[in-house]
Design a protein around this motif. Structure first.
Motif, PDB file in Angstrom:
ATOM      1  N   GLY A 149      -5.281  -6.668  16.702  1.00  0.00           N
ATOM      2  CA  GLY A 149      -4.982  -7.649  15.963  1.00  0.00           C
ATOM      3  C   GLY A 149      -5.540  -8.008  14.739  1.00  0.00           C
ATOM      4  N   LEU A 150      -6.286  -7.025  14.136  1.00  0.00           N
ATOM      5  CA  LEU A 150      -7.085  -7.191  13.056  1.00  0.00           C
ATOM      6  C   LEU A 150      -6.382  -7.125  11.568  1.00  0.00           C
ATOM      7  CD1 LEU A 150     -10.328  -5.045  13.646  1.00  0.00           C
ATOM      8  CD2 LEU A 150      -9.798  -7.599  14.307  1.00  0.00           C
ATOM      9  N   ASP A 151      -5.179  -6.621  11.681  1.00  0.00           N
ATOM     10  CA  ASP A 151      -4.378  -6.279  10.512  1.00  0.00           C
ATOM     11  C   ASP A 151      -3.257  -7.257  10.227  1.00  0.00           C
ATOM     12  OD1 ASP A 151      -2.500  -5.415  12.498  1.00  0.00           O
ATOM     13  OD2 ASP A 151      -2.023  -3.714  11.580  1.00  0.00           O
ATOM     14  N   GLU A 152      -3.263  -8.403  10.657  1.00  0.00           N
ATOM     15  CA  GLU A 152      -2.214  -9.436  10.527  1.00  0.00           C
ATOM     16  C   GLU A 152      -2.201  -9.573   9.079  1.00  0.00           C
ATOM     17  OE1 GLU A 152      -2.981 -12.552  13.439  1.00  0.00           O
ATOM     18  OE2 GLU A 152      -2.483 -11.605  15.187  1.00  0.00           O
ATOM     19  N   GLY A 153      -3.180  -9.754   8.587  1.00  0.00           N
ATOM     20  CA  GLY A 153      -3.278  -9.993   7.007  1.00  0.00           C
ATOM     21  C   GLY A 153      -2.479  -9.175   6.249  1.00  0.00           C
ATOM     22  N   LEU A 154      -1.996  -8.120   6.662  1.00  0.00           N
ATOM     23  CA  LEU A 154      -1.244  -6.957   5.778  1.00  0.00           C
ATOM     24  C   LEU A 154       0.193  -7.278   6.165  1.00  0.00           C
ATOM     25  CD1 LEU A 154      -3.269  -3.767   6.671  1.00  0.00           C
ATOM     26  CD2 LEU A 154      -2.958  -4.939   4.571  1.00  0.00           C
ATOM     27  N   SER A 155       0.833  -8.108   6.860  1.00  0.00           N
ATOM     28  CA  SER A 155       2.138  -8.387   6.966  1.00  0.00           C
ATOM     29  C   SER A 155       2.734  -9.063   5.807  1.00  0.00           C
ATOM     30  CB  SER A 155       2.318  -9.190   8.290  1.00  0.00           C
ATOM     31  OG  SER A 155       2.055 -10.779   7.858  1.00  0.00           O
ATOM     32  N   ASP A 156       4.083  -8.941   5.507  1.00  0.00           N
ATOM     33  CA  ASP A 156       4.777  -9.299   4.462  1.00  0.00           C
ATOM     34  C   ASP A 156       4.512 -11.013   4.425  1.00  0.00           C
ATOM     35  OD1 ASP A 156       5.838  -6.897   3.840  1.00  0.00           O
ATOM     36  OD2 ASP A 156       7.597  -7.317   4.560  1.00  0.00           O
ATOM     37  N   SER A 157       4.674 -11.770   5.629  1.00  0.00           N
ATOM     38  CA  SER A 157       4.487 -13.086   5.696  1.00  0.00           C
ATOM     39  C   SER A 157       3.257 -13.578   5.153  1.00  0.00           C
ATOM     40  CB  SER A 157       4.960 -13.791   7.028  1.00  0.00           C
ATOM     41  OG  SER A 157       4.034 -13.115   8.005  1.00  0.00           O
ATOM     42  N   ALA A 158       2.170 -12.820   5.539  1.00  0.00           N
ATOM     43  CA  ALA A 158       0.760 -13.238   5.358  1.00  0.00           C
ATOM     44  C   ALA A 158       0.547 -12.953   3.773  1.00  0.00           C
ATOM     45  CB  ALA A 158      -0.236 -12.356   6.039  1.00  0.00           C
ATOM     46  N   LEU A 159       1.036 -11.704   3.131  1.00  0.00           N
ATOM     47  CA  LEU A 159       0.736 -11.506   2.045  1.00  0.00           C
ATOM     48  C   LEU A 159       1.558 -12.493   0.986  1.00  0.00           C
ATOM     49  CD1 LEU A 159       1.363  -7.710   1.904  1.00  0.00           C
ATOM     50  CD2 LEU A 159      -0.684  -8.965   1.675  1.00  0.00           C
ATOM     51  N   GLN A 160       2.755 -13.147   1.365  1.00  0.00           N
ATOM     52  CA  GLN A 160       3.471 -14.004   0.725  1.00  0.00           C
ATOM     53  C   GLN A 160       2.669 -15.219   0.649  1.00  0.00           C
ATOM     54  OE1 GLN A 160       6.962 -13.723  -0.987  1.00  0.00           O
ATOM     55  NE2 GLN A 160       5.886 -15.631  -1.747  1.00  0.00           N
ATOM     56  N   GLU A 161       2.155 -15.599   1.958  1.00  0.00           N
ATOM     57  CA  GLU A 161       1.457 -17.043   2.023  1.00  0.00           C
ATOM     58  C   GLU A 161       0.062 -16.880   0.886  1.00  0.00           C
ATOM     59  OE1 GLU A 161      -1.151 -19.349   5.317  1.00  0.00           O
ATOM     60  OE2 GLU A 161       0.226 -17.726   5.999  1.00  0.00           O
ATOM     61  N   VAL A 162      -0.588 -15.801   0.810  1.00  0.00           N
ATOM     62  CA  VAL A 162      -1.715 -15.672   0.023  1.00  0.00           C
ATOM     63  C   VAL A 162      -0.977 -15.779  -1.363  1.00  0.00           C
ATOM     64  CG1 VAL A 162      -3.410 -14.063  -1.077  1.00  0.00           C
ATOM     65  CG2 VAL A 162      -2.953 -14.276   1.444  1.00  0.00           C
ATOM     66  N   TYR A 163       0.065 -15.051  -1.762  1.00  0.00           N
ATOM     67  CA  TYR A 163       0.458 -15.280  -3.043  1.00  0.00           C
ATOM     68  C   TYR A 163       0.644 -16.735  -3.438  1.00  0.00           C
ATOM     69  CZ  TYR A 163       4.054 -15.105  -6.952  1.00  0.00           C
ATOM     70  OH  TYR A 163       4.707 -15.280  -7.978  1.00  0.00           O
ATOM     71  N   ASP A 164       1.446 -17.391  -2.573  1.00  0.00           N
ATOM     72  CA  ASP A 164       1.794 -18.749  -2.764  1.00  0.00           C
ATOM     73  C   ASP A 164       0.348 -19.855  -2.979  1.00  0.00           C
ATOM     74  OD1 ASP A 164       4.485 -18.257  -2.382  1.00  0.00           O
ATOM     75  OD2 ASP A 164       4.734 -18.801  -0.350  1.00  0.00           O
ATOM     76  N   GLN A 273      -6.530  -6.153  -1.428  1.00  0.00           N
ATOM     77  CA  GLN A 273      -7.724  -7.398  -1.046  1.00  0.00           C
ATOM     78  C   GLN A 273      -7.278  -7.416   0.620  1.00  0.00           C
ATOM     79  OE1 GLN A 273      -6.124 -10.854  -3.206  1.00  0.00           O
ATOM     80  NE2 GLN A 273      -7.304 -10.090  -4.967  1.00  0.00           N
ATOM     81  N   ALA A 274      -6.150  -7.282   0.999  1.00  0.00           N
ATOM     82  CA  ALA A 274      -6.091  -7.620   2.498  1.00  0.00           C
ATOM     83  C   ALA A 274      -6.561  -6.456   3.127  1.00  0.00           C
ATOM     84  CB  ALA A 274      -4.445  -7.816   2.837  1.00  0.00           C
ATOM     85  N   ALA A 275      -6.207  -5.209   2.765  1.00  0.00           N
ATOM     86  CA  ALA A 275      -6.803  -4.194   3.630  1.00  0.00           C
ATOM     87  C   ALA A 275      -8.220  -4.212   3.581  1.00  0.00           C
ATOM     88  CB  ALA A 275      -6.433  -2.765   2.566  1.00  0.00           C
ATOM     89  N   GLN A 276      -9.070  -4.600   2.411  1.00  0.00           N
ATOM     90  CA  GLN A 276     -10.563  -4.965   2.365  1.00  0.00           C
ATOM     91  C   GLN A 276     -11.048  -5.706   3.603  1.00  0.00           C
ATOM     92  OE1 GLN A 276     -11.192  -5.934  -1.776  1.00  0.00           O
ATOM     93  NE2 GLN A 276     -11.231  -3.851  -2.317  1.00  0.00           N
ATOM     94  N   ALA A 277     -10.179  -6.738   3.457  1.00  0.00           N
ATOM     95  CA  ALA A 277     -10.530  -7.798   4.542  1.00  0.00           C
ATOM     96  C   ALA A 277     -10.414  -7.201   6.348  1.00  0.00           C
ATOM     97  CB  ALA A 277      -9.758  -9.151   4.594  1.00  0.00           C
TER      98      ALA A 277
END
Length: 333
Positions: A149-164, A273-277
């Motif tokens: 469960g370490l890659d949740e930050g790579l999901s579309d929803s997570a990326l969109q949230e970071v963008y916002d 950035q998410a991949a680095q995390a």
């Protein structure tokens, strides 16, 4: 005459027993290069891996007269493989030879020149098999990250949230600079531009000098921080006047427009950035696995420093070899 026998007190007996147990529990064998959990990397296997690497002429030249150093590099790589395999076993991650080949082919296609790619890898001390192993570990890392469960930050929803949340950081500001002789003139220029931003070129033309831009330039928020502490506070169609040049003249800074890249435009940046995390979190997980394996390295091959790098051990203590074994380094035939 009575003979006095010196008896050990119970506490001393216990200490001796514990010490003997500790000694007997030590994993010692001159034929072992390293213990990694229940796995053993033999000196023979290590030497064979070194021979294979040195069959590559480029690597042989790179490590000429530095065989011991290369052996240390190879051993660290073999240990890393065991750590990844243990982590994969814990999370049920599997990678087939076909998976590795497919991913490597993608890398080679992107390189545009497979021969040059492998030549560069050899120049850095890696054989083709080493490259394939790195690709295998990379894929394993992806699967482990998913299972943990370490890659949740790579999901579309997570990326969109970071963008916002970070949209303002990617803003592009169209900025005009008009430098005039005094504050009164600056106030007049600012009033003209505020009333009609489209007249910027005409207004700027009336004050030609090296500190006046004939047309607005597009800059990032980071570039603006040298003159505006908080670029996010800027509004299109507005500006301000400041003494920004050493001559004492006043510069009108005017924002003619602000634009924001779309989510898809900066998605590659967000993914990176998410991949680095994710990699940072994976490194922590792998370190946890590594710590649990009680890795013991034959000191003739080195010891791990604080960064986890295997380095030569110049200590006199030998805690893995049998005491009667010579300390001479194994020689490749």
């Amino acid at each position: 005459m009575r003979t006095h026998r010196h008896l050990l007190r119970p506490a001393a007996v216990a200490a001796v027993v514990l010490a003997l147990l500790a000694v007997s529990a030590c994993r010692t064998s001159p034929g072992v290069a390293a213990y990694v959990g229940d796995e053993v990397i033999t000196a023979t296997a290590l030497d064979e891996a070194v021979r294979t690497g040195l069959d590559n002429e480029v690597i042989a030249e790179l490590f000429q007269d530095r065989i011991a150093e290369y052996r240390t590099v190879v051993l660290q790589d073999l240990i890393a493989t065991e750590v990844y395999d243990e982590a994969a076993a814990r999370y049920g991650a599997e990678v087939s030879t076909a998976d590795v080949s497919d991913r490597l082919n993608e890398v080679l296609a992107q390189s545009g020149d497979p021969e040059a790619f492998f030549a560069q890898q050899a120049a850095e001390g890696r054989t083709e098999d080493d490259v394939r192993e790195q690709v295998r570990r990379f894929i394993l890392g992806e699967e482990i990250a998913e299972e943990a469960g370490l890659d949740e930050g790579l999901s579309d929803s997570a990326l969109q949230e970071v963008y916002d949340m970070t949209r303002e950081q990617f803003a592009q500001f169209d900025v005009g600079l008009v430098t005039v002789v005094d504050q009164a003139t600056a106030d007049d220029v600012l009033a003209q531009l505020t009333a009609n931003p489209t007249t910027y070129a005409e207004v700027a033309a009336a004050y030609p000098n090296e500190n006046t831009l004939p047309a607005p330039q597009s800059v990032t928020a980071e570039q603006l921080t040298s003159i505006v502490p908080d670029p996010a506070s800027l509004v299109a169609g507005q500006g301000f006047a400041e003494a920004l040049v050493p001559t004492g003249e006043i510069t009108v800074v005017f924002i003619t427009g602000i634009s924001y890249p779309s989510f898809e435009d900066i998605r590659p940046t967000l993914e990176q950035q998410a991949a680095q995390a994710v990699q940072a979190a994976l490194d922590v997980e792998l370190q946890s696995v590594r710590d649990s394996l009680d890795i013991t390295v034959n000191p003739r091959y080195g010891t791990f420093d604080d960064s986890g790098t295997l380095v030569p051990d110049d200590r006199d203590v030998v805690d893995v070899l049998d005491a009667e074994q010579p300390d001479a380094e194994p020689v490749l035939n």
